[in-house]
Every structure is written in structure tokens, then in C-alpha cells.
Design a protein around this motif. Structure first.
Motif, PDB file in Angstrom:
ATOM      1  N   LEU A  96      44.152  44.889 139.454  1.00 54.61           N
ATOM      2  CA  LEU A  96      42.809  44.313 139.371  1.00 54.61           C
ATOM      3  C   LEU A  96      42.693  43.072 140.246  1.00 54.61           C
ATOM      4  N   PHE A  97      43.769  42.292 140.275  1.00 58.00           N
ATOM      5  CA  PHE A  97      43.778  41.087 141.102  1.00 58.00           C
ATOM      6  C   PHE A  97      43.526  41.453 142.567  1.00 58.00           C
ATOM      7  N   PHE A  98      44.174  42.528 143.028  1.00 56.25           N
ATOM      8  CA  PHE A  98      44.011  42.933 144.434  1.00 56.25           C
ATOM      9  C   PHE A  98      42.596  43.432 144.696  1.00 56.25           C
ATOM     10  N   ILE A  99      42.053  44.150 143.714  1.00 54.70           N
ATOM     11  CA  ILE A  99      40.700  44.693 143.913  1.00 54.70           C
ATOM     12  C   ILE A  99      39.695  43.541 143.981  1.00 54.70           C
ATOM     13  N   LEU A 100      39.826  42.579 143.054  1.00 48.56           N
ATOM     14  CA  LEU A 100      38.907  41.429 143.074  1.00 48.56           C
ATOM     15  C   LEU A 100      39.042  40.671 144.384  1.00 48.56           C
ATOM     16  N   THR A 101      40.284  40.492 144.832  1.00 47.72           N
ATOM     17  CA  THR A 101      40.500  39.750 146.075  1.00 47.72           C
ATOM     18  C   THR A 101      39.853  40.474 147.239  1.00 47.72           C
ATOM     19  N   SER A 102      39.980  41.810 147.255  1.00 48.63           N
ATOM     20  CA  SER A 102      39.415  42.523 148.400  1.00 48.63           C
ATOM     21  C   SER A 102      37.891  42.518 148.348  1.00 48.63           C
TER      22      SER A 102
END
Length: 546
Positions: free
Chosen positions: A422-428
Motif C-alpha cells: 500500500l505504501f508503494f501504491i500511495l507513493t506512486s
């Protein structure tokens, strides 16, 4: 640009700033705005050297409008604008035909106070950047300030570089992955959760059910039959339709629609049909799939509705078709109005909005009705045990079996399984990077499905054992409550990782995260519900009941 014709120091224009423009430029520099350009469908990037051990190059999308700095010896902060762009276009040459294709588009922005002799006219030559005198811009040592009444001359260079990168793999540099190990770590972390839960489910199934069922089936001869405890006692009430059963049907139908959409989108993405080079491909695919999955939504909600002895299937189909999209559309419409009010180019135009509404009412709604009709025509699902006329009383429950408590506990594990990804998705999404690691995402999604199903089954079993038979809504909410944690995490992310100060930007962030959390709620809730539905039917059908 003319292909393979380099330019040096081409003057684009000369402007004199008035107070208003100068102020706007300063605001944009303060907020770290970037300028984005596209050449042959490739986004413009600024190569940035990383300062860690491998000193690799990472690409930043777009270049910053300008920068803030101080002159040496003074404390005052000044604003400088990037007014000279050195473009590098990389091309791959075909040796047979000598034709070339563009495989890279980079820029190095500089800030330079241009000078020229005499009065300015069309033919003026710059003294600061003159290819004939071998003067080129290589640094920002004499930067161009942003102040009212100052003149700015915008210039650019274009150089062409031959590259070994083939046209087919020109996106690879943009999608360089630097943190495989973090993703693998997240997968392993999630698998631990899954193994732990699977162990619990297996123990419940084997130890309890088989022991219980064999014990119950022997009991019939003995007197003890009157003193049964646990889940078998509530067999006469466990399939009693819940309160607000129509709403449950609507939500389950919506969840099936959403699950279908996500699964198909993921499969397409994993096979690489939705690459980032196809702008907006992911969004378009999801919307179209959502619309066509309406038929499954209608079918699922109508089947459940008929089991609950419902009669008005048309009303139900209409609610299924309009409830979730209606709420999402309302939030989206408000957000869009806010962006529109800010005169942003990011607002969805009216025509597109109209097209969305047409798709919703022209394709999705009729398909939900078709699905509802088919589902309602089928014979109702039979309950494995008969339901008593009079509901039995639910005994006093222990504090940890309190609905609110167990629902909140149930959401932690599914959230824990996906939270690193989820962290990566939010960052992207919010920090403007590409997200394309769909293989990992697919694994995480499968893990999420399993976790939701298992945690709901475990908690449902404990609940039935303490003679509380109100499991319908609770099973939906148990795994659905992970959406609450998703929203809380999004809030935490907002305050720790993003530097958003403007109210409108904050509203947009929370509005979109609210939509995402709501969708996540519907998705996980439905998985939990179906897992429980299957589980209760399984255990009650394997018991002899007089």
C-alpha cells in the motif's frame, strides 16, 4: 525539434515580468511545481545522480520551474527560474535503413541571466550563450532572478545521442526497480500472516468440527443430548434472515462486481496489456470492466435476496445498480467541482462526466437488471437446517466477543497483509511515480483474499460457539473493517510523507482516499461474507439434527 539536427542556444522568447506574473512564478517555485513535456509519448525526465553507494541515476519526471537560493554572503532568499533547457534526445538507429526512432528524452535545466549587446531586436546575439564563440551554458553560476520588471530570455539546446536501447524497451529506464527486496519482504510478511491463519482454520476444521460432529452424532442415544453447548445449539436460528437484509444483498452484489473488475484488471496488468506508456489505460480498463461486471452484481444480489424470501427484485436491482456508484459519483462530482473552481487543467471536462453517466445508466444499470432477472428466476438456495419460528435468546457475551471489538480486531490482519504494498501504491499515486509492479500486486491481492476469508471464518466460529447467531452482517463487517485501517493509514501518510498545505489539495487527497477506502470495504467485506456463508453451510449440513 528536427530529427538529428542539433540546436545550440536557440532563443525562444524574451519577456518582462509584471508583479502578478512574478508572484505566480514564486508561488510555483515555492510549491515545487514541475514542468512536464512529452516527446513521441515519452515523458521528459531529469537524470539525478543518487548519492548512495552505487551512485546510479534515477529519473525525475519533469523539471522544476525554478529553485530558491541565496547569494554567497547574503541571508536573503531569492527565487531563480530555470530559463535555459539543455535537451538530450536519444535515438536508436536502424543500420539497414539509417532511419532512427526516439528512445529517450532528457533535460538539464539551468538558470542563467542572459546578456546581449546593444538594444534587443530579432537578430540580437546573446553574449552569454553563443555557439560561434564556443560559449555554452554548463552551470547556473549567474542565475536569473524572478522579480517584477526583470526581463527573462528563455533559451534551449537540443543534442542528439545515439543509443543502444531498442525502441521496444525504451520504457525500461523509467520503470527501474530499486526495491525488490522490500516487496519480497512484504510478501513474506504477508505469507506469515496467511500461514498462521490457515493453521488456525485447519485446527478449527479438524479438531473442533470433526470431534464435535462425531460427538453430536453419538449423543442422540444418550440423555446428554439435552445439554449440548456451542454452535450446534443455534442451528434453528443460524439461517434466519438478518435485519436490513436488502442492504446486505446490495452490498454483496456490489462487492462481486468490484471483485470481478479487480481480478480481470490485475490479470490484464500482469500480462502487460496496461503499460504506463498507454496513458490512462488502467483507468479506462477499470471503468469499462466495472460497467460490464454489473451483470454479476445483479445475479449475486438477486440470488441472496431470494434466499431471504424477498419478492421485489426490481427494486433491489435498482438499488444495487445505483447505491455504490451513486455515492462514489457524488464524492467525485464535489471534488471535480472544487478543482474546476481552482481553474485547474486537471478537472474532468463536462463531456467526460456526461459520458460516465451515460455508461452507468446505459450499460451498467440494464446489465444489473439482466443479472437480477436471471438470479431471481433460479430456484432459491436451500438452507441445510430448518429455521425455528421463534428466535432464541442470545446469552450474555464475554467482552471480547462484543460485536464492535471483534469487528475491529478482524480488520487488522487483512490490512497488515497489504500495508507495505500500500505504501508503494500511495507513493506512486501521490508522489508522481510510475507503479507497474503488477506481479507483486497480484500476489498481494491473492494473499488479501485468503486472509479476509480466513479471519472471518475463525471469528465466525468463535461467535457461533458462544451461541450468538447474528453472523450475516458481522461477517461482512469483520473483514470490511480493514478499510477503516486503510483510511487511518492514508491519514498517517498524509501527515508524515506529504507536504500538502493548501486546503484544496488536502480535500482532494482525503476525498480520493475516502473513495478508495469505501471500495476496499465493499471488496473485503464481500470476500468475508462469502467465506462465512460457505463455512456455516458446510458445518451445519454435516450434522444430524432431529
Amino acid at each position: 525539434f528536427k530529427m538529428r539536427e542539433p540546436h545550440m542556444c536557440t532563443v525562444l522568447c524574451r519577456i518582462t515580468l509584471d508583479a502578478k506574473t512574478a508572484k505566480q512564478f514564486k508561488e510555483k517555485i515555492d510549491d515545487e511545481y514541475r514542468v512536464n513535456m512529452i516527446l513521441d509519448n515519452l515523458p521528459l525526465v531529469v537524470p539525478v545522480r543518487r548519492l548512495d553507494q552505487d551512485s546510479s541515476t534515477v529519473y525525475q519526471l519533469g523539471y522544476h520551474v525554478g529553485l530558491k537560493g541565496q547569494y554567497s554572503g547574503s541571508k536573503e532568499e531569492k527565487y531563480f527560474i530555470h530559463n535555459h533547457l539543455a535537451f538530450t534526445v536519444k535515438y536508436h538507429r536502424d543500420p539497414q535503413t539509417d532511419s532512427a526512432r526516439i528512445v529517450g528524452f532528457e533535460v538539464k535545466p539551468y538558470s542563467i541571466k542572459h546578456e546581449y549587446e546593444g538594444k534587443w531586436n530579432e537578430k540580437s546575439r546573446l553574449t552569454t550563450c553563443d555557439p560561434h564563440n564556443k560559449r555554452t551554458v554548463v552551470n547556473s553560476n549567474t542565475p536569473q532572478e524572478v522579480e517584477a520588471k526583470k526581463e527573462i530570455i528563455f533559451t534551449y539546446d537540443v543534442e542528439y545521442q545515439e543509443s543502444d536501447v531498442k525502441w521496444a524497451s525504451r520504457w525500461d529506464a523509467y520503470l527501474l526497480m530499486n526495491d525488490d527486496q522490500i516487496h519480497w519482504f512484504s510478501i513474506v510478511n504477508s505469507l506469515m500472516i496467511v500461514l498462521f491463519l490457515s493453521g488456525m482454520v485447519a485446527m478449527i476444521m479438524l479438531r473442533t468440527l470433526y470431534r464435535d460432529i462425531s460427538r453430536y452424532n453419538e449423543l442422540e442415544t444418550q440423555e446428554e443430548a439435552q445439554e449440548e453447548t456451542g454452535w450446534k445449539l443455534v442451528h434453528g436460528d443460524v439461517f434466519r434472515p438478518p435485519s436490513n437484509s436488502d442492504l446486505l444483498c446490495v452490498y454483496v452484489g456490489t462487492g462481486v462486481q468490484f471483485l470481478g473488475m479487480v481480478l480481470v484488471t490485475m490479470i490484464f496488468a500482469v500480462f502487460g496489456f496496461l503499460s504506463p506508456s498507454n496513458r490512462g489505460g488502467l483507468m479506462t480498463a477499470m471503468l469499462l470492466l466495472w460497467v460490464f461486471m454489473g451483470i454479476f452484481a445483479g445475479y449475486a444480489s438477486a440470488r441472496l435476496y431470494k434466499m431471504f424470501k424477498g419478492a421485489e427484485w426490481k427494486k433491489l436491482a435498482f438499488r444495487t445498480a445505483c447505491m455504490f456508484p451513486g455515492i462514489v459519483f457524488a464524492i467525485f462530482f464535489v471534488l471535480n467541482a472544487i478543482i474546476w473552481g481552482q481553474k485547474s487543467s486537471g478537472a474532468v471536462p463536462f463531456g467526460t462526466m456526461f459520458a460516465l453517466v451515460l455508461m452507468w445508466f446505459g450499460i451498467s444499470v440494464p446489465l444489473v437488471f439482466v443479472g437480477g432477472y436471471v438470479g431471481f428466476k433460479k430456484p432459491a438456495i436451500e438452507d441445510p437446517v430448518k429455521t425455528n419460528k421463534i428466535p432464541r435468546q442470545i446469552p450474555e457475551q464475554a467482552w471480547y466477543m462484543n460485536p464492535t471489538f471483534s469487528i475491529l480486531i478482524g480488520g487488522i490482519l487483512p490490512f497488515g497483509a497489504v500495508f507495505i504494498e500500500l505504501f508503494f501504491i500511495l507513493t506512486s499515486i501521490w508522489l508522481n511515480q510510475f507503479y507497474y509492479i503488477f506481479g507483486f500486486l497480484f500476489l498481494v491481492f491473492i494473499i488479501l483474499l485468503i486472509t479476509c476469508a480466513e479471519i472471518t471464518i475463525v471469528l465466525c466460529y468463535f461467535q457461533l460457539c458462544s451461541e450468538d447467531y447474528l453472523w450475516w452482517w458481522r461477517s461482512y463487517l469483520t473483514s470490511g473493517s480493514s478499510a477503516l485501517y486503510l483510511f487511518l493509514y492514508a491519514t498517517f501518510y498524509f501527515f508524515t510523507k506529504l507536504e500538502i498545505t493548501k486546503l484544496v489539495s488536502g480535500l482532494l487527497y482525503f476525498g480520493y482516499m475516502l473513495i478508495a477506502s469505501y471500495a476496499f470495504f465493499v471488496l473485503t467485506g464481500t470476500i468475508g461474507f462469502y467465506a462465512c456463508f460457505w463455512f456455516t453451510r458446510l458445518i451445519y449440513s454435516s450434522v444430524k439434527i432431529d
